[in-house]
Scaffold this motif. Structure first.
Motif, mmCIF file in Angstrom:
data_model
loop_
_atom_site.group_PDB
_atom_site.id
_atom_site.type_symbol
_atom_site.label_atom_id
_atom_site.label_comp_id
_atom_site.label_asym_id
_atom_site.label_seq_id
_atom_site.Cartn_x
_atom_site.Cartn_y
_atom_site.Cartn_z
ATOM 1 N N HIS A 39 0.825 -1.212 0.000
ATOM 2 C CA HIS A 39 0.000 0.000 0.000
ATOM 3 C C HIS A 39 0.860 1.263 0.000
ATOM 4 O O HIS A 39 0.328 2.367 0.153
ATOM 5 C CB HIS A 39 -0.918 0.004 1.219
ATOM 6 C CG HIS A 39 -2.087 -0.928 1.118
ATOM 7 N ND1 HIS A 39 -3.285 -0.570 0.530
ATOM 8 C CD2 HIS A 39 -2.238 -2.222 1.512
ATOM 9 C CE1 HIS A 39 -4.130 -1.592 0.596
ATOM 10 N NE2 HIS A 39 -3.522 -2.608 1.170
ATOM 11 N N GLY A 40 2.170 1.102 -0.137
ATOM 12 C CA GLY A 40 3.062 2.253 -0.161
ATOM 13 C C GLY A 40 3.354 2.820 1.214
ATOM 14 O O GLY A 40 3.848 3.947 1.332
ATOM 15 N N ALA A 41 3.050 2.056 2.263
ATOM 16 C CA ALA A 41 3.274 2.511 3.628
ATOM 17 C C ALA A 41 4.410 1.709 4.274
ATOM 18 O O ALA A 41 4.944 0.773 3.675
ATOM 19 C CB ALA A 41 1.990 2.384 4.451
ATOM 20 N N ILE A 42 4.759 2.074 5.497
ATOM 21 C CA ILE A 42 5.852 1.422 6.225
ATOM 22 C C ILE A 42 5.320 0.905 7.557
ATOM 23 O O ILE A 42 4.687 1.653 8.318
ATOM 24 C CB ILE A 42 7.009 2.408 6.472
ATOM 25 C CG1 ILE A 42 7.580 2.914 5.139
ATOM 26 C CG2 ILE A 42 8.108 1.754 7.314
ATOM 27 C CD1 ILE A 42 8.583 4.048 5.299
ATOM 28 N N LEU A 43 5.572 -0.364 7.845
ATOM 29 C CA LEU A 43 5.175 -0.935 9.126
ATOM 30 C C LEU A 43 6.274 -0.687 10.148
ATOM 31 O O LEU A 43 7.445 -0.958 9.902
ATOM 32 C CB LEU A 43 4.922 -2.435 8.993
ATOM 33 C CG LEU A 43 4.349 -3.117 10.245
ATOM 34 C CD1 LEU A 43 2.913 -2.668 10.474
ATOM 35 C CD2 LEU A 43 4.408 -4.637 10.115
ATOM 36 N N LYS A 44 5.889 -0.168 11.298
ATOM 37 C CA LYS A 44 6.858 0.166 12.345
ATOM 38 C C LYS A 44 6.405 -0.491 13.648
ATOM 39 O O LYS A 44 5.356 -0.145 14.199
ATOM 40 C CB LYS A 44 6.932 1.681 12.515
ATOM 41 C CG LYS A 44 7.947 2.153 13.545
ATOM 42 C CD LYS A 44 7.771 3.635 13.849
ATOM 43 C CE LYS A 44 8.020 4.496 12.622
ATOM 44 N NZ LYS A 44 7.960 5.943 12.953
ATOM 45 N N GLU A 45 7.193 -1.450 14.157
ATOM 46 C CA GLU A 45 6.848 -2.088 15.428
ATOM 47 C C GLU A 45 7.073 -1.124 16.586
ATOM 48 O O GLU A 45 8.124 -0.495 16.679
ATOM 49 C CB GLU A 45 7.685 -3.345 15.643
ATOM 50 C CG GLU A 45 7.286 -4.523 14.772
ATOM 51 C CD GLU A 45 7.951 -5.806 15.238
ATOM 52 O OE1 GLU A 45 7.633 -6.262 16.367
ATOM 53 O OE2 GLU A 45 8.799 -6.335 14.484
ATOM 54 N N ILE A 46 6.091 -1.022 17.449
ATOM 55 C CA ILE A 46 6.210 -0.170 18.632
ATOM 56 C C ILE A 46 7.099 -0.856 19.661
ATOM 57 O O ILE A 46 6.931 -2.034 19.973
ATOM 58 C CB ILE A 46 4.819 0.122 19.229
ATOM 59 C CG1 ILE A 46 3.995 0.957 18.238
ATOM 60 C CG2 ILE A 46 4.935 0.839 20.572
ATOM 61 C CD1 ILE A 46 2.549 1.141 18.639
ATOM 62 N N ASP A 47 8.051 -0.101 20.168
ATOM 63 C CA ASP A 47 9.002 -0.604 21.162
ATOM 64 C C ASP A 47 8.677 0.041 22.508
ATOM 65 O O ASP A 47 8.863 1.249 22.690
ATOM 66 C CB ASP A 47 10.428 -0.255 20.720
ATOM 67 C CG ASP A 47 11.492 -0.800 21.673
ATOM 68 O OD1 ASP A 47 11.131 -1.325 22.747
ATOM 69 O OD2 ASP A 47 12.682 -0.678 21.334
ATOM 70 N N PHE A 48 8.189 -0.758 23.457
ATOM 71 C CA PHE A 48 7.781 -0.206 24.736
ATOM 72 C C PHE A 48 8.959 0.191 25.630
ATOM 73 O O PHE A 48 8.752 0.746 26.712
ATOM 74 C CB PHE A 48 6.877 -1.185 25.485
ATOM 75 C CG PHE A 48 5.429 -1.092 25.082
ATOM 76 C CD1 PHE A 48 4.860 0.118 24.749
ATOM 77 C CD2 PHE A 48 4.632 -2.228 25.039
ATOM 78 C CE1 PHE A 48 3.525 0.216 24.384
ATOM 79 C CE2 PHE A 48 3.294 -2.152 24.679
ATOM 80 C CZ PHE A 48 2.744 -0.921 24.349
ATOM 81 N N SER A 49 10.178 -0.075 25.192
ATOM 82 C CA SER A 49 11.335 0.409 25.953
ATOM 83 C C SER A 49 11.624 1.871 25.618
ATOM 84 O O SER A 49 12.479 2.501 26.242
ATOM 85 C CB SER A 49 12.573 -0.440 25.658
ATOM 86 O OG SER A 49 13.021 -0.243 24.322
ATOM 87 N N LYS A 50 10.909 2.414 24.622
ATOM 88 C CA LYS A 50 11.050 3.810 24.230
ATOM 89 C C LYS A 50 9.691 4.498 24.319
ATOM 90 O O LYS A 50 8.658 3.843 24.344
ATOM 91 C CB LYS A 50 11.577 3.915 22.789
ATOM 92 C CG LYS A 50 12.884 3.193 22.544
ATOM 93 C CD LYS A 50 13.247 3.257 21.064
ATOM 94 C CE LYS A 50 14.526 2.473 20.772
ATOM 95 N NZ LYS A 50 14.856 2.481 19.321
ATOM 96 N N THR A 51 9.696 5.812 24.358
ATOM 97 C CA THR A 51 8.439 6.549 24.369
ATOM 98 C C THR A 51 7.834 6.558 22.967
ATOM 99 O O THR A 51 8.547 6.374 21.966
ATOM 100 C CB THR A 51 8.635 7.996 24.839
ATOM 101 O OG1 THR A 51 9.441 8.695 23.868
ATOM 102 C CG2 THR A 51 9.307 8.037 26.199
ATOM 103 N N MET A 52 6.536 6.776 22.912
ATOM 104 C CA MET A 52 5.871 6.872 21.613
ATOM 105 C C MET A 52 6.408 8.068 20.833
ATOM 106 O O MET A 52 6.599 7.993 19.623
ATOM 107 C CB MET A 52 4.367 6.995 21.815
ATOM 108 C CG MET A 52 3.702 5.773 22.423
ATOM 109 S SD MET A 52 3.658 4.372 21.276
ATOM 110 C CE MET A 52 2.447 4.953 20.086
ATOM 111 N N LYS A 53 6.657 9.182 21.524
ATOM 112 C CA LYS A 53 7.153 10.383 20.854
ATOM 113 C C LYS A 53 8.501 10.137 20.205
ATOM 114 O O LYS A 53 8.777 10.647 19.114
ATOM 115 C CB LYS A 53 7.245 11.541 21.853
ATOM 116 C CG LYS A 53 7.625 12.865 21.211
ATOM 117 C CD LYS A 53 7.470 14.027 22.177
ATOM 118 C CE LYS A 53 7.843 15.353 21.508
ATOM 119 N NZ LYS A 53 7.031 15.629 20.314
ATOM 120 N N ALA A 54 9.340 9.323 20.853
ATOM 121 C CA ALA A 54 10.661 9.025 20.310
ATOM 122 C C ALA A 54 10.570 8.174 19.054
ATOM 123 O O ALA A 54 11.544 8.081 18.295
ATOM 124 C CB ALA A 54 11.510 8.318 21.367
#
Length: 412
Positions: A39-54
């Protein structure tokens, strides 16, 4: 000039995701990544060792954070911090599409609360669908249990289910005493992670010693050993038939010992018929066909209540009355037997990421508004080898491992 032109080129969308290690395998994360990229997008796994903002930006988030949410509710400080960080991020980024909103999921984390929600819906109040009588049990004292059963019209036999409706604790039979668990529905959740995932069927007063509070006692309905799993994906639903617990005659209740079972062994996609799910030859009774008009009404009503995109509903039909009963609602289930569900999900997410033209924000469409995502549904049927949809009359008896699909039609 080149710089101005380049700035006008829209950036690729970032789709965040978070699943437990077990759910990653079930979902097939690499397949999801490939679909997202198509779909022309990028999948990014959320890492709970970092903040969402980071880790931003997140244009959309697909997740099953139920385990993490329950851990947070049980007092796990790290999980609390993770969930609060996600909530803060979404509050500050209202256009981020979320599948599914955390407040909606929170409604389904406790079985007793879920059953109360369903009981209060229009479809139950008007008799379109039903829910077996249920009671919240907090004590091991026989007199207290019997009083709760009487007050809520719960009869023998009943299914004893843990209050925690999702995650590793939801199907366990806990041998701890009620004093160590108390009335805190989510207490010490993390300590139960490695125990066997079990429920039980209790047939008589003698079996009340096996009640494991806090739990929900739900009257068992004979249903021809057949379970209908309704898998909702965005604006579509699929009906998959699965094996279920066999029927029990009234004569067997007096002396029947408590039966402990793992629900995943009974009705999962890879489960096969066992002694517990195979009726005796003399007791074979065919469950009534599922009424798709009732399922259409249910998906619409539950959307109005939950504002969710990915959920499953377990339904049985009484062999005695023909009434159809909702016995469980599940967040982001396994979708075993449902073809191309990740494609359907991503098509839905990408559609919601398209620029809005009528002034409705993405946040409203994602669940804050009352606008229904699930429109009236057309009854269609397919199987694992044929995904083409075509119109069908109301569902009739078919293979117990069959798959029935439904897709939306234009709203009238």
């Amino acid at each position: 000039m080149r710089s101005r032109v380049s700035n006008m080129v829209p950036r690729r969308k970032f789709i965040g995701c978070w699943f437990s290690a077990k759910k990653k395998k079930k979902v097939n994360l690499e397949k999801l990544r490939a679909i997202v990229e198509s779909h022309g997008a990028i999948l990014k796994e959320i890492d709970f060792s970092k903040t969402m903002k980071a880790q931003e930006p997140f244009d959309a988030i697909i997740h099953k954070m139920t385990d993490r949410m329950i851990e947070a509710m049980s007092g796990n400080k790290r999980a609390e911090k993770n969930i609060k960080d996600v909530e803060n991020y979404l509050e500050n980024h209202p256009n981020t599409v979320v599948v599914d909103p955390l407040p909606s999921i929170r409604k389904l984390l406790d079985r007793h609360e879920t059953y109360k929600l369903i009981k209060g819906t229009k479809l139950c109040l008007n008799g379109t669908l039903h829910i077996p009588t249920f009671a919240y049990i907090t004590s091991r004292n026989e007199a207290d249990i019997l009083e709760q059963m009487r007050a809520n019209s719960v009869e023998f036999p009943f299914v004893c289910k843990k209050s925690v409706a999702h995650g590793s604790a939801s199907h366990k039979h806990n041998t701890r005493t009620s004093t160590s668990y108390g009335n805190q529905k989510f207490a010490e959740f993390s300590q139960y992670q490695d125990m066997n995932r079990q429920m039980s069927i209790i047939f008589n007063k003698e079996g009340l010693k096996d009640v494991d509070p806090p739990c929900v006692a739900q009257t068992f309905i004979n249903h021809g050993a057949l379970l209908y799993k309704i898998y909702v994906i965005a604006d579509k639903y699929h009906v998959v038939q699965r094996p279920s617990l066999r029927d029990f005659s009234k004569d067997s209740l007096k002396d029947h010992k408590t039966i402990f079972f793992n629900s995943h062994d009974i009705s999962s996609g890879d489960s096969s018929r066992s002694k517990l799910t195979t009726p005796d030859e003399e007791d074979v009774q065919i469950a009534p066909p599922l009424e798709t008009s009732a399922i259409d009404a249910m998906t619409k009503e539950l959307h109005n209540e939950l504002h969710m995109t990915m959920y499953g509903v377990d339904i049985i039909a009484s062999i005695e009355t023909g009434k159809q009963y909702i016995i469980d609602v599940n967040v982001f289930p396994g979708y075993d037997g449902v073809p191309d569900f990740l494609d359907t999900l991503m098509n839905h997410v990408m559609k919601k990421l398209e620029p809005q033209t009528n002034g409705i924000s993405a946040r409203k469409q994602n669940g804050s508004a009352k606008t229904a995502l699930i429109k009236p549904l057309m009854k269609t049927r397919s199987n694992n080898n044929d995904t083409n949809c075509h119109e069908e009359p109301p569902l009739k008896k078919s293979s117990r491992n069959g798959v029935i699909s439904a897709k939306n039609k234009q709203a009238r």
